[in-house]
Design a protein around this motif. Structure first.
Motif, PDB file in Angstrom:
ATOM      1  N   ALA A 178     -37.607  18.679 -20.585  1.00 19.49           N
ATOM      2  CA  ALA A 178     -37.588  17.216 -20.534  1.00 19.49           C
ATOM      3  C   ALA A 178     -36.197  16.679 -20.834  1.00 19.49           C
ATOM      4  O   ALA A 178     -35.714  15.740 -20.193  1.00 19.49           O
ATOM      5  N   ALA A 179     -35.508  17.245 -21.852  1.00 23.13           N
ATOM      6  CA  ALA A 179     -34.157  16.792 -22.182  1.00 23.13           C
ATOM      7  C   ALA A 179     -33.203  17.031 -21.026  1.00 23.13           C
ATOM      8  O   ALA A 179     -32.319  16.213 -20.734  1.00 23.13           O
ATOM      9  N   ALA A 180     -33.378  18.193 -20.304  1.00 24.24           N
ATOM     10  CA  ALA A 180     -32.509  18.477 -19.166  1.00 24.24           C
ATOM     11  C   ALA A 180     -32.740  17.483 -18.047  1.00 24.24           C
ATOM     12  O   ALA A 180     -31.797  17.047 -17.373  1.00 24.24           O
ATOM     13  N   VAL A 181     -34.011  17.080 -17.831  1.00 25.77           N
ATOM     14  CA  VAL A 181     -34.315  16.097 -16.795  1.00 25.77           C
ATOM     15  C   VAL A 181     -33.669  14.758 -17.118  1.00 25.77           C
ATOM     16  O   VAL A 181     -33.019  14.139 -16.278  1.00 25.77           O
ATOM     17  N   VAL A 182     -33.830  14.344 -18.361  1.00 24.37           N
ATOM     18  CA  VAL A 182     -33.235  13.067 -18.768  1.00 24.37           C
ATOM     19  C   VAL A 182     -31.723  13.143 -18.708  1.00 24.37           C
ATOM     20  O   VAL A 182     -31.035  12.220 -18.252  1.00 24.37           O
ATOM     21  N   GLY A 183     -31.133  14.252 -19.169  1.00 19.33           N
ATOM     22  CA  GLY A 183     -29.683  14.405 -19.143  1.00 19.33           C
ATOM     23  C   GLY A 183     -29.125  14.385 -17.749  1.00 19.33           C
ATOM     24  O   GLY A 183     -28.014  13.911 -17.510  1.00 19.33           O
ATOM     25  N   ALA A 184     -29.883  14.908 -16.752  1.00 17.46           N
ATOM     26  CA  ALA A 184     -29.412  14.896 -15.376  1.00 17.46           C
ATOM     27  C   ALA A 184     -29.421  13.501 -14.797  1.00 17.46           C
ATOM     28  O   ALA A 184     -28.659  13.194 -13.880  1.00 17.46           O
ATOM     29  N   ALA A 185     -30.299  12.674 -15.330  1.00 20.07           N
ATOM     30  CA  ALA A 185     -30.419  11.314 -14.790  1.00 20.07           C
ATOM     31  C   ALA A 185     -29.539  10.314 -15.496  1.00 20.07           C
ATOM     32  O   ALA A 185     -29.366   9.193 -15.019  1.00 20.07           O
ATOM     33  N   ILE A 186     -28.991  10.669 -16.656  1.00 20.98           N
ATOM     34  CA  ILE A 186     -28.205   9.727 -17.465  1.00 20.98           C
ATOM     35  C   ILE A 186     -26.781  10.253 -17.577  1.00 20.98           C
ATOM     36  O   ILE A 186     -26.574  11.439 -17.865  1.00 20.98           O
ATOM     37  N   PRO A 187     -25.770   9.411 -17.372  1.00 19.77           N
ATOM     38  CA  PRO A 187     -24.371   9.877 -17.440  1.00 19.77           C
ATOM     39  C   PRO A 187     -23.960  10.241 -18.860  1.00 19.77           C
ATOM     40  O   PRO A 187     -24.640   9.920 -19.829  1.00 19.77           O
ATOM     41  N   ASP A 188     -22.794  10.886 -18.982  1.00 19.37           N
ATOM     42  CA  ASP A 188     -22.273  11.271 -20.298  1.00 19.37           C
ATOM     43  C   ASP A 188     -22.012  10.047 -21.150  1.00 19.37           C
ATOM     44  O   ASP A 188     -21.704   8.969 -20.632  1.00 19.37           O
ATOM     45  N   PRO A 189     -22.102  10.190 -22.428  1.00 20.84           N
ATOM     46  CA  PRO A 189     -21.761   9.061 -23.294  1.00 20.84           C
ATOM     47  C   PRO A 189     -20.277   8.777 -23.234  1.00 20.84           C
ATOM     48  O   PRO A 189     -19.486   9.660 -22.905  1.00 20.84           O
ATOM     49  N   PRO A 190     -19.998   7.447 -23.462  1.00 25.94           N
ATOM     50  CA  PRO A 190     -18.597   7.034 -23.369  1.00 25.94           C
ATOM     51  C   PRO A 190     -17.671   7.841 -24.230  1.00 25.94           C
ATOM     52  O   PRO A 190     -17.600   7.802 -25.330  1.00 25.94           O
TER      53      PRO A 190
ATOM     54  N   GLN B 216     -29.618  13.603 -25.745  1.00 26.89           N
ATOM     55  CA  GLN B 216     -30.765  12.931 -25.154  1.00 26.89           C
ATOM     56  C   GLN B 216     -32.024  13.130 -25.994  1.00 26.89           C
ATOM     57  O   GLN B 216     -32.835  12.214 -26.150  1.00 26.89           O
ATOM     58  N   ILE B 217     -32.183  14.324 -26.555  1.00 30.73           N
ATOM     59  CA  ILE B 217     -33.351  14.566 -27.403  1.00 30.73           C
ATOM     60  C   ILE B 217     -33.325  13.664 -28.629  1.00 30.73           C
ATOM     61  O   ILE B 217     -34.318  13.006 -28.973  1.00 30.73           O
ATOM     62  N   ILE B 218     -32.162  13.624 -29.293  1.00 31.32           N
ATOM     63  CA  ILE B 218     -32.055  12.797 -30.502  1.00 31.32           C
ATOM     64  C   ILE B 218     -32.218  11.329 -30.153  1.00 31.32           C
ATOM     65  O   ILE B 218     -32.879  10.561 -30.857  1.00 31.32           O
ATOM     66  N   GLY B 219     -31.619  10.917 -29.012  1.00 28.15           N
ATOM     67  CA  GLY B 219     -31.765   9.530 -28.595  1.00 28.15           C
ATOM     68  C   GLY B 219     -33.201   9.168 -28.321  1.00 28.15           C
ATOM     69  O   GLY B 219     -33.670   8.074 -28.663  1.00 28.15           O
ATOM     70  N   ALA B 220     -33.935  10.086 -27.658  1.00 25.86           N
ATOM     71  CA  ALA B 220     -35.341   9.822 -27.384  1.00 25.86           C
ATOM     72  C   ALA B 220     -36.142   9.747 -28.669  1.00 25.86           C
ATOM     73  O   ALA B 220     -37.052   8.921 -28.821  1.00 25.86           O
ATOM     74  N   ARG B 221     -35.861  10.619 -29.616  1.00 26.71           N
ATOM     75  CA  ARG B 221     -36.542  10.564 -30.908  1.00 26.71           C
ATOM     76  C   ARG B 221     -36.270   9.242 -31.616  1.00 26.71           C
ATOM     77  O   ARG B 221     -37.161   8.653 -32.220  1.00 26.71           O
ATOM     78  N   ALA B 222     -35.001   8.810 -31.533  1.00 23.28           N
ATOM     79  CA  ALA B 222     -34.670   7.523 -32.160  1.00 23.28           C
ATOM     80  C   ALA B 222     -35.447   6.396 -31.509  1.00 23.28           C
ATOM     81  O   ALA B 222     -35.970   5.500 -32.172  1.00 23.28           O
ATOM     82  N   ALA B 223     -35.542   6.424 -30.169  1.00 19.59           N
ATOM     83  CA  ALA B 223     -36.253   5.362 -29.468  1.00 19.59           C
ATOM     84  C   ALA B 223     -37.727   5.354 -29.810  1.00 19.59           C
ATOM     85  O   ALA B 223     -38.387   4.305 -29.740  1.00 19.59           O
ATOM     86  N   ALA B 224     -38.305   6.524 -30.177  1.00 17.48           N
ATOM     87  CA  ALA B 224     -39.729   6.600 -30.498  1.00 17.48           C
ATOM     88  C   ALA B 224     -40.028   6.361 -31.966  1.00 17.48           C
ATOM     89  O   ALA B 224     -41.192   6.392 -32.364  1.00 17.48           O
TER      90      ALA B 224
ATOM     91  N   TYR C 174     -20.041  13.278 -28.943  1.00 18.37           N
ATOM     92  CA  TYR C 174     -21.497  13.164 -28.835  1.00 18.37           C
ATOM     93  C   TYR C 174     -22.139  12.729 -30.151  1.00 18.37           C
ATOM     94  O   TYR C 174     -23.143  12.012 -30.164  1.00 18.37           O
ATOM     95  N   LEU C 175     -21.563  13.176 -31.279  1.00 16.38           N
ATOM     96  CA  LEU C 175     -22.101  12.739 -32.569  1.00 16.38           C
ATOM     97  C   LEU C 175     -21.929  11.239 -32.751  1.00 16.38           C
ATOM     98  O   LEU C 175     -22.869  10.521 -33.127  1.00 16.38           O
ATOM     99  N   LEU C 176     -20.735  10.754 -32.430  1.00 16.82           N
ATOM    100  CA  LEU C 176     -20.480   9.326 -32.607  1.00 16.82           C
ATOM    101  C   LEU C 176     -21.253   8.493 -31.595  1.00 16.82           C
ATOM    102  O   LEU C 176     -21.590   7.327 -31.850  1.00 16.82           O
ATOM    103  N   ALA C 177     -21.573   9.095 -30.417  1.00 14.38           N
ATOM    104  CA  ALA C 177     -22.314   8.355 -29.394  1.00 14.38           C
ATOM    105  C   ALA C 177     -23.753   8.102 -29.799  1.00 14.38           C
ATOM    106  O   ALA C 177     -24.448   7.300 -29.163  1.00 14.38           O
ATOM    107  N   LEU C 178     -24.243   8.752 -30.871  1.00 18.75           N
ATOM    108  CA  LEU C 178     -25.600   8.499 -31.336  1.00 18.75           C
ATOM    109  C   LEU C 178     -25.769   7.078 -31.864  1.00 18.75           C
ATOM    110  O   LEU C 178     -26.892   6.612 -32.065  1.00 18.75           O
TER     111      LEU C 178
END
Length: 744
Positions: free
Chosen positions: A44-56, A102-110, A239-243
């Protein structure tokens, strides 16, 4: 629960891209998991990562392998055109970081609450170890941070860090203040930059703080800490700061107060203000101290003022609005507020023409307060009329004088601010003059009423001044009232001055004048008494002896001093220096009696020791309580010898040629009058032509200048005796006499 969030997100991505129902999308996720031998959450994380660009911005163990990446690309066609999506080629380590992000971001969103939001960050990732503790803080209107959620903190720690004021120097507060992430990767950095954190019970070895934003507004801060030093390299740190982004979004959703942090609610109170006001935010610069503040909001008054001055508010900053006043005072005040000062009140800030409003007002008074991470600036322009009024009020306070205006036909009395304070009244407009008369002593009220009647009937056309005593809250005060009728007695104006201190000063001056007159009279009596009891001694110029002396009281006079030199019948010479203790006139009378007694005993050819013994008995009988120190010498030229004795302080000093003086030895003897039946010892000294003998007495005892005088051989002469008085110090009563023995 938290893994389910990323799975649900991946289901949504696949359903949208493939145009299939959610259940079929989930089935495809399961098949991908089985085909690639990867957990469903990882797929699932790979699917989401493929659909979402890299963090700034490097290398870790891969989590998504090439096989899984290829299968995901095959399963996900483009959203348009039906062509497969080819994810950007990333290094294996970066791919792993992207997936975990993406995994951590999804967890945060939930996350259902702030504690779960903190828990979502408390996981290990390929670029960093698992944090020891995570905290989520919300920004309050006063700039403080409140702990909303945490993971890994004890109950005691949560209680101790519940609220953090902006002046507390810890990573989460600095991230808010600087509007930038804070990374302290080693214990040395933590200790140097954040002493408060390093001094805590269990200090971390590394800490990271992320500012949480909603648009351009800071809404809080996330803090992470580790028990070991943190080694972030390039992409890991990025990536840490992009959280901060997913955590910020969920924090705003959970808090439900984005408008509060953004300051939108300020629009209503800003418009209600009668003074120009602007909401300012620090201009991001990367520095710990803000270099300027940009305008976020402004009320209508501030906008009109800027339009009148030709200033465009869009993109304006504090220093563009106030180039001079900002650099001189306002910028520093805003910095202080951001650093933790709750409120700044600037009474007088000078303006120049290029400042907003500077062409119409010479100065402003300003209030600066913190609102979350921003600053509220409210200022009041001072016109020339206001400045003159303030100067008048200050002049009233300095002169302790107030003014009033009375309208007899209506009874209304208008009071100036200082007069209100002076009389202890709360209303500057009174409808009854009796409220003022109640502040006058009851005995003085009839005179005050007569003055008012004279003014009302036209009997008092010239200014009149009268002093009244205060009553009630101003009891004990003296008020000087000056009234002047005007406009055909229709209006009475006047002043009231507090002359209490002036009256007290006048009373003190009168008392001082009386005291001085008494002192002058007492001094005249003492002078007359001294002339009678102790005639002014004259220098002795006998055939074989030349002598002179001097006396001077100290800074604190202890008695009456005298000296004497006389040629006796038979050719002997009598020398003495004495000091009677006590206050005038008793000491003066006692000194006179001792001087006359010593002369009388010397005439009947008694020696110095006998004279002092007899005089002591006389003092004990005639002047009980009186004590006196005396040094007595008798010179017989026929034998070239000096016989001497002393009572109390002082021993003679013998000078021969230019050599230093010799302090003559003697037994300690009490002062005259101190002890009954005292026999005073007599000593003898041979002298030669040119020798000098110095007799001296001083009081208080124990502070002699004997050794100083003994070393002053060149100055020991009868003609220079007065200069020797300075050798003993100003705190002593002292008397000296110097005799020079001549040849022949």
């Amino acid at each position: 629960m938290l893994n389910r969030a990323v799975i649900e997100q991946a289901k949504g991505v696949m359903a949208a891209r493939l145009g299939v129902p959610p259940q079929e999308a989930f089935d495809r996720l399961m098949k991908l998991s089985q085909d690639t031998n990867t957990k469903v959450a990882g797929v699932a994380a790979a699917v989401v990562g493929a659909a979402i660009p890299d963090p700034p911005q490097p290398e870790t163990e891969p989590v998504v392998d090439d096989q899984l990446r290829t299968r995901v690309a095959e399963e996900l066609p483009a959203s348009q055109g039906g062509q497969p999506v080819t994810p950007p080629a990333r290094p294996a380590g970066v791919e792993a970081l992207h997936t975990f992000h993406q995994i951590i971001g999804a967890r945060a969103a939930a996350a259902r609450d702030h504690d779960e939001l903190a828990e979502a960050l408390a996981v290990a990732a390929p670029g960093w170890p698992q944090p020891r503790a995570v905290s989520i803080c919300g920004l309050e209107p006063d700039g403080a941070l409140r702990l909303l959620g945490a993971h890994g903190l004890t109950v005691l720690q949560r209680s101790q860090w519940t609220r953090m004021p902006p002046q507390l120097e810890v990573p989460v507060t600095r991230a808010v203040r600087c509007r930038a992430p804070v990374v302290a990767s080693t214990p040395d950095v933590v200790k140097q930059e954040f002493p408060a954190l390093a001094d805590s019970a269990n200090p971390p070895a590394a800490a990271v703080a992320l500012p949480l934003t909603d648009g351009e507004d800071i809404v809080g801060s996330a803090g992470l800490s580790w028990s070991t030093p943190l080694r972030l390299r390039g992409e890991s740190e990025r990536y840490l700061l992009a959280l901060a982004e997913p955590v910020s979004i969920r924090l705003s959703e959970l808090s439900g107060g984005a408008d509060l942090a953004a300051g939108a609610w300020l629009s209503i109170p800003l418009e209600a203000m009668h003074n120009p006001a602007v909401l300012l935010a620090p201009v991001p610069s990367g520095a710990a101290i803000a270099t300027d503040f940009r305008v976020v909001r402004a009320n209508s008054y501030a906008k009109a003022l800027c339009r009148a001055g030709g200033v465009e508010l869009a993109g304006a900053t504090l220093l563009s609005l106030f180039p001079y006043a900002g650099s001189q005072a306002l910028l520093a005040a805003c910095r202080d507020v951001v650093a933790g000062t709750a409120l700044h009140h600037l009474d007088l800030v000078r303006l120049r023409p290029d400042d907003v409003g500077g062409q119409d007002a010479g100065s402003v008074s300003a209030r600066v307060a913190a609102v979350a991470d921003k600053v509220l600036l409210v200022w009041h322009p001072h016109t020339s009329a206001e400045s003159s009024y303030e100067q008048l009020l200050r002049a009233e306070a300095v002169a302790r004088i107030g003014s009033f205006r009375w309208e007899p036909h209506s009874g209304v009395v208008h009071l100036s601010p200082y007069l209100m304070m002076l009389l202890g009244l709360d209303d500057e407009r009174l409808t009854d003059v009796d409220a003022v008369l109640d502040r006058i002593d009851e005995a003085d009220r009839p005179a005050a009423r007569r003055l008012l009647r004279a003014l009302m009937t036209g009997g008092g056309r010239a200014p009149q001044t009268q002093v009244f005593r205060g009553a009630g809250r101003i009891l004990g005060r003296s008020l000087q009232v000056t009234v002047e009728p005007a406009q055909a007695a229709a209006v009475v104006v006047g002043t009231v001055q507090d002359v209490t201190e002036q009256r007290l000063l006048e009373a003190r001056l009168r008392k001082t004048e009386i005291d001085l007159a008494g002192q002058r009279q007492a001094a005249a009596v003492r002078t007359a008494l001294a002339s009678a009891m102790l005639p002014a001694p004259k220098p002795l110029a006998a055939k074989h002896v030349t002598a002179d002396g001097a006396c001077r009281p100290g800074a604190h006079s202890f008695g009456t001093a005298w000296h004497d030199a006389a040629e006796l019948p038979g050719g002997d010479v009598l020398l003495m220096a004495g000091l009677a203790a006590g206050s005038a006139p008793d000491a003066m009378v006692g000194a006179g009696r001792i001087r006359h007694a010593v002369r009388s005993y010397a005439v009947v050819r008694r020696g110095p020791g006998e004279i002092l013994t007899a005089t002591n008995a006389l003092v004990r009988f005639d002047r009980p309580g009186l004590t006196a120190g005396i040094v007595l010498a008798r010179y017989a030229h026929a034998h070239r010898r000096v016989r001497w004795a002393s009572a109390g302080t002082g021993r003679p000093i013998h000078f021969r040629g230019e050599a230093a003086g010799t302090i003559l030895a003697s037994a300690d003897a009490p002062p005259l009058g101190a002890e009954p039946a005292t026999a005073y010892e007599e000593r003898e000294l041979p002298v030669a032509a040119g020798d000098r003998l110095l007799l001296h007495v001083h009081m208080p005892a124990g502070q002699p200048a004997v050794h100083t005088l003994a070393g002053a051989a060149a100055r020991i002469e009868p003609e220079t005796v007065s200069g020797l008085l300075d050798e003993a110090g100003d705190d002593m009563d002292r008397c000296v006499i110097v005799a020079r023995f001549n040849g022949g």
